[in-house]
Design an enzyme around this catalytic site. Structure first.
Site, mmCIF file in Angstrom:
data_model
loop_
_atom_site.group_PDB
_atom_site.id
_atom_site.type_symbol
_atom_site.label_atom_id
_atom_site.label_comp_id
_atom_site.label_asym_id
_atom_site.label_seq_id
_atom_site.Cartn_x
_atom_site.Cartn_y
_atom_site.Cartn_z
ATOM 1 C CE LYS A 207 3.912 -12.829 -40.162
ATOM 2 N NZ LYS A 207 4.916 -11.590 -39.413
ATOM 3 N N GLY A 309 14.223 -13.013 -39.547
ATOM 4 C CA GLY A 309 15.314 -12.894 -39.964
ATOM 5 C C GLY A 309 15.269 -14.611 -39.868
#
Length: 435
Positions: A207, A309
């Protein structure tokens, strides 16, 4: 919306936690998406490895296919959520070369093959969107790419891995050790059965490479990102940080720096660091993520929210989908990759930071003076020293805080301290950030 227009065909690759949620949302709320897009859409199919695998939410079996090649070639927009690198790369290149736009949440793919994929997209005028690749539901890619395109980003500090933030947060709040906190994270579903990619810092490094490339308009190869995970962080270090008004966080740091020879470049690195509790990132709790951006004109900005999620990440994916689909309605160019500045990625050794070094030393007169000499020999100066009482083994605990210095000098200092006869052990090293 123009009902007479042929529908925009959407292919979803992968039906895991996020892919199943994306497909479910497209089926359940198709009319809402059509109203936002201004054209009819259809879910052409969902590429999977196994038709009979259990899925949540459940999906119509008629839409499932293992023939991902045909699915990709028949789509206007391809949503890649299969994970991994090699197969994903082949399918994304196939989609782009066919002229389809691509939405992906695959950080590993972008960190390792980003330049190739962006070049393919630019060659055919397609879009490659990847908001979900960093920070889950947090909108950070579009703000960096669009909102701050006219600014000069100076530095990014990010908590971009929910597993490690949960572990460090439990260590801070409950005073437990790393293994106990990780076991709780696993039990609650915040950590994978094999959490190596998270706790080693590898996930955050991917990232960091993406964020640095986007913020500084340059290619940042993954192998140029310096990485240190959290497995060496001890409960003692976390308790000491708490007593000192600090907190330990795993940070992805991307910044513009100037090397000693005057070269201007960028640095991308990941490591556990001490933050003052007054810093906005210190308040990021549990498995949440946050990205703190410092820009020349806009000043300090923070983006906070759920970093993972199914529904949360699906939100970012579907936002990219609407953007890509709108282009099919109103026209417009594709999106160019994060290049243009071509700044060099500098070695981590030229970065300036501060260290906090925890030592077990011989409990005898003169030790501190000798250790101060070792530190000074490497061009580093001591800012603070805290010493605890000696134990039954004849050692005392010494916590040394340094002034700012180059990383290379600080690392050489720690190496020399490890070899010093007065030092029984180097118990821990943490950088200090956010001051």
């Amino acid at each position: 919306m123009t009902p007479s227009r042929p529908p925009i065909r959407i292919a979803v690759l992968g039906a895991g936690t996020v892919g199943a949620e994306v497909a479910h949302q497209l089926l359940e709320h198709r009319e809402e998406f059509e109203a936002r897009i201004g054209a009819p859409i259809t879910l052409a199919g969902i590429g999977v490895r196994r038709i009979d695998a259990p899925r949540s939410p459940e999906l119509p079996e008629a839409l499932l296919t293992t023939d991902t090649t045909s699915l990709v070639l028949g789509a206007h927009i391809v949503i890649e959520l299969i994970g991994g690198v090699q197969q994903a790369r082949e399918l994304v290149l196939l989609a782009l070369d066919s002229g389809a736009d691509v939405v992906t949440g695959n950080k590993a793919l972008l960190a390792t093959h980003g330049p190739e994929l962006f070049a393919a997209a630019e060659r055919v005028g397609a879009q490659l969107n990847y908001e979900a690749a960093v920070g889950g539901a947090i909108p950070i890619i579009r703000p960096l790419r669009d909102s701050l395109a006219g600014d000069h980003v100076l530095r990014i500090l990010g908590i971009v891995n929910g597993t490690t933030n949960f572990v460090l947060d439990r260590m801070d709040e409950q005073g437990v050790g790393f293994e106990e906190a990780l076991a709780e994270a696993t039990r609650l579903g915040y950590a994978e059965a094999d959490p190596t990619g998270d706790v080693s810092g590898a996930d955050a490094a991917q990232k960091a490479a993406i964020l640095a490339g986007l913020a500084f308009h340059t290619t940042v190869p993954l192998e140029k990102v310096a990485v240190e995970g959290i497995t060496g962080v001890t409960a003692t270090q976390v308790r000491a940080a708490r007593a000192a008004g600090q907190v330990v966080k795993l940070l992805a740091i991307c910044e513009r720096i100037t090397a000693p020879d005057g070269t201007e470049g960028v640095s991308a690195r990941v490591y556990p660091a001490l933050l003052p509790r007054t810093h906005p990132l210190a308040a990021v709790r549990g498995a949440n993520n946050a990205v703190f951006v410092q820009a020349a004109s806009a000043g300090d900005l923070m983006f906070y929210g759920a970093g993972a999620g199914g529904p949360q990440t699906a939100s970012a994916v579907l936002g990219d989908l609407v953007s890509a689909a709108r282009r099919h309605v109103i026209g417009g160019p594709g999106l160019i990759g994060p290049t243009g500045a071509d700044l060099p990625v500098l070695d981590a050794g030229v970065v300036e930071t501060r260290y906090q070094i925890t030592l077990a030393v011989r409990d005898e007169p003169g030790v501190l003076a000798r250790l101060a000499g070792i530190v000074s020999e490497h061009g580093v100066s001591i800012e603070t020293v805290a010493q605890s009482r000696g134990g039954d083994d004849g050692t005392a605990s010494l916590v040394v805080g340094t002034h700012r210095a180059r990383e290379a000098a600080l690392a050489a200092t720690v190496a020399a301290l490890r070899e010093a006869p007065e030092v029984a052990a180097v118990l821990g090293v943490l950088r200090v950030e956010g001051e």
